[in-house]
Design a protein around this motif. Structure first.
Motif, PDB file in Angstrom:
ATOM      1  N   ALA A   7       0.874  -1.165   0.000  1.00 30.26           N
ATOM      2  CA  ALA A   7       0.000   0.000   0.000  1.00 30.26           C
ATOM      3  C   ALA A   7       0.912   1.216   0.000  1.00 30.26           C
ATOM      4  N   VAL A   8       0.598   2.204  -0.815  1.00 29.50           N
ATOM      5  CA  VAL A   8       1.435   3.393  -0.935  1.00 29.50           C
ATOM      6  C   VAL A   8       0.570   4.613  -0.667  1.00 29.50           C
ATOM      7  N   THR A   9       1.079   5.513   0.189  1.00 28.79           N
ATOM      8  CA  THR A   9       0.406   6.790   0.417  1.00 28.79           C
ATOM      9  C   THR A   9       1.365   7.906   0.053  1.00 28.79           C
ATOM     10  N   TYR A  10       0.808   9.043  -0.332  1.00 31.57           N
ATOM     11  CA  TYR A  10       1.616  10.202  -0.680  1.00 31.57           C
ATOM     12  C   TYR A  10       1.124  11.402   0.110  1.00 31.57           C
ATOM     13  N   ASN A  11       2.027  12.055   0.831  1.00 28.46           N
ATOM     14  CA  ASN A  11       1.723  13.259   1.573  1.00 28.46           C
ATOM     15  C   ASN A  11       2.248  14.436   0.756  1.00 28.46           C
ATOM     16  N   ALA A  12       1.341  15.180   0.110  1.00 30.12           N
ATOM     17  CA  ALA A  12       1.740  16.271  -0.782  1.00 30.12           C
ATOM     18  C   ALA A  12       2.415  17.406  -0.018  1.00 30.12           C
ATOM     19  N   GLU A  13       1.960  17.700   1.208  1.00 29.83           N
ATOM     20  CA  GLU A  13       2.558  18.777   1.994  1.00 29.83           C
ATOM     21  C   GLU A  13       4.037  18.533   2.254  1.00 29.83           C
ATOM     22  N   GLU A  14       4.383  17.286   2.552  1.00 28.06           N
ATOM     23  CA  GLU A  14       5.767  16.947   2.864  1.00 28.06           C
ATOM     24  C   GLU A  14       6.503  16.348   1.671  1.00 28.06           C
ATOM     25  N   ASN A  15       5.799  16.180   0.547  1.00 26.12           N
ATOM     26  CA  ASN A  15       6.360  15.534  -0.634  1.00 26.12           C
ATOM     27  C   ASN A  15       7.030  14.214  -0.240  1.00 26.12           C
ATOM     28  N   HIS A  16       6.260  13.370   0.473  1.00 20.99           N
ATOM     29  CA  HIS A  16       6.802  12.137   1.038  1.00 20.99           C
ATOM     30  C   HIS A  16       5.915  10.948   0.667  1.00 20.99           C
ATOM     31  N   VAL A  17       6.547   9.875   0.227  1.00 18.61           N
ATOM     32  CA  VAL A  17       5.851   8.636  -0.100  1.00 18.61           C
ATOM     33  C   VAL A  17       6.123   7.623   1.004  1.00 18.61           C
ATOM     34  N   SER A  18       5.073   6.952   1.485  1.00 11.02           N
ATOM     35  CA  SER A  18       5.215   5.881   2.470  1.00 11.02           C
ATOM     36  C   SER A  18       4.734   4.583   1.852  1.00 11.02           C
ATOM     37  N   GLU A  19       5.467   3.512   2.088  1.00  9.92           N
ATOM     38  CA  GLU A  19       5.078   2.194   1.610  1.00  9.92           C
ATOM     39  C   GLU A  19       4.822   1.289   2.809  1.00  9.92           C
ATOM     40  N   TYR A  20       3.773   0.473   2.706  1.00 11.67           N
ATOM     41  CA  TYR A  20       3.389  -0.439   3.771  1.00 11.67           C
ATOM     42  C   TYR A  20       3.170  -1.815   3.174  1.00 11.67           C
ATOM     43  N   GLU A  21       3.794  -2.830   3.792  1.00 13.93           N
ATOM     44  CA  GLU A  21       3.552  -4.193   3.337  1.00 13.93           C
ATOM     45  C   GLU A  21       2.153  -4.599   3.762  1.00 13.93           C
ATOM     46  N   VAL A  22       1.424  -5.248   2.874  1.00 20.76           N
ATOM     47  CA  VAL A  22       0.090  -5.757   3.212  1.00 20.76           C
ATOM     48  C   VAL A  22      -0.049  -7.171   2.685  1.00 20.76           C
ATOM     49  N   TRP A  23      -0.985  -7.854   3.249  1.00 22.88           N
ATOM     50  CA  TRP A  23      -1.321  -9.203   2.796  1.00 22.88           C
ATOM     51  C   TRP A  23      -2.772  -9.127   2.354  1.00 22.88           C
ATOM     52  N   ALA A  24      -3.000  -8.917   1.081  1.00 22.39           N
ATOM     53  CA  ALA A  24      -4.326  -8.610   0.539  1.00 22.39           C
ATOM     54  C   ALA A  24      -5.370  -9.640   0.906  1.00 22.39           C
ATOM     55  N   LYS A  25      -4.972 -10.876   1.046  1.00 21.95           N
ATOM     56  CA  LYS A  25      -5.957 -11.902   1.359  1.00 21.95           C
ATOM     57  C   LYS A  25      -6.511 -11.746   2.767  1.00 21.95           C
ATOM     58  N   THR A  26      -5.785 -11.067   3.662  1.00 22.72           N
ATOM     59  CA  THR A  26      -6.297 -10.875   5.013  1.00 22.72           C
ATOM     60  C   THR A  26      -6.632  -9.419   5.309  1.00 22.72           C
ATOM     61  N   LEU A  27      -5.955  -8.462   4.667  1.00 28.51           N
ATOM     62  CA  LEU A  27      -6.154  -7.051   4.996  1.00 28.51           C
ATOM     63  C   LEU A  27      -7.551  -6.563   4.639  1.00 28.51           C
ATOM     64  N   LEU A  28      -8.006  -6.796   3.418  1.00 31.16           N
ATOM     65  CA  LEU A  28      -9.297  -6.242   3.009  1.00 31.16           C
ATOM     66  C   LEU A  28     -10.475  -6.811   3.798  1.00 31.16           C
ATOM     67  N   PRO A  29     -10.566  -8.119   4.017  1.00 36.20           N
ATOM     68  CA  PRO A  29     -11.670  -8.603   4.856  1.00 36.20           C
ATOM     69  C   PRO A  29     -11.614  -8.038   6.269  1.00 36.20           C
ATOM     70  N   GLN A  30     -10.402  -7.856   6.819  1.00 41.24           N
ATOM     71  CA  GLN A  30     -10.280  -7.315   8.161  1.00 41.24           C
ATOM     72  C   GLN A  30     -10.750  -5.867   8.203  1.00 41.24           C
ATOM     73  N   ILE A  31     -10.353  -5.062   7.228  1.00 46.06           N
ATOM     74  CA  ILE A  31     -10.815  -3.676   7.159  1.00 46.06           C
ATOM     75  C   ILE A  31     -12.330  -3.634   6.998  1.00 46.06           C
ATOM     76  N   GLU A  32     -12.863  -4.495   6.150  1.00 47.80           N
ATOM     77  CA  GLU A  32     -14.305  -4.551   5.938  1.00 47.80           C
ATOM     78  C   GLU A  32     -15.033  -4.882   7.238  1.00 47.80           C
ATOM     79  N   LEU A  33     -14.509  -5.835   7.996  1.00 45.90           N
ATOM     80  CA  LEU A  33     -15.109  -6.195   9.282  1.00 45.90           C
ATOM     81  C   LEU A  33     -15.032  -5.033  10.260  1.00 45.90           C
ATOM     82  N   LEU A  34     -13.853  -4.405  10.382  1.00 50.10           N
ATOM     83  CA  LEU A  34     -13.682  -3.299  11.317  1.00 50.10           C
ATOM     84  C   LEU A  34     -14.556  -2.102  10.964  1.00 50.10           C
ATOM     85  N   ALA A  35     -14.844  -1.909   9.675  1.00 51.90           N
ATOM     86  CA  ALA A  35     -15.640  -0.762   9.232  1.00 51.90           C
ATOM     87  C   ALA A  35     -17.141  -1.024   9.278  1.00 51.90           C
TER      88      ALA A  35
END
Length: 109
Positions: A7-35
């Motif tokens: 997963a990649v996010t971009y902060n325009a104010e700081e001109n900074h890119v952050s990368e996060y390792e994810v495991w798509a098979k578990t991340l999306l269902p977990q986010i869906e449950l939490l939301a």
């Protein structure tokens, strides 16, 4: 941006890119449950610094009690900058046992 491993996010104010390792098979269902507000309700507890980063701390509780002999407590830590779930601490208690777990997301900056 989110694909199957990063997963990649971009902060325009700081001109900074952050990368996060994810495991798509578990991340999306977990986010869906939490939301899913019909399953969980949240209480905001404030902020804490965890691993050097500010996190929003939320207590999560099931909206319905499925069994009267089970007590559940869940704390969700959300990164204050990226809004990604950073950690979930949970405990399930019955007369026979107590089960505790902590799941933390790995991040790189």
């Amino acid at each position: 941006m989110l694909n199957e491993s990063i997963a990649v996010t971009y902060n325009a104010e700081e001109n900074h890119v952050s990368e996060y390792e994810v495991w798509a098979k578990t991340l999306l269902p977990q986010i869906e449950l939490l939301a899913n507000e019909s399953l969980l309700s949240y209480e905001y507890r404030g902020t804490e610094t965890v691993d050097g980063r500010e996190k929003y701390v939320l207590n999560a509780a099931p909206t319905e009690q499925y069994r009267s002999d089970i007590e559940m407590s869940t704390t969700v830590y959300v990164d204050a900058e990226t809004y990604f779930q950073a950690r979930i601490d949970s405990e399930i208690r019955t007369e026979e046992y107590t089960h505790s777990s902590a799941v933390a997301s790995r991040t790189s900056r």
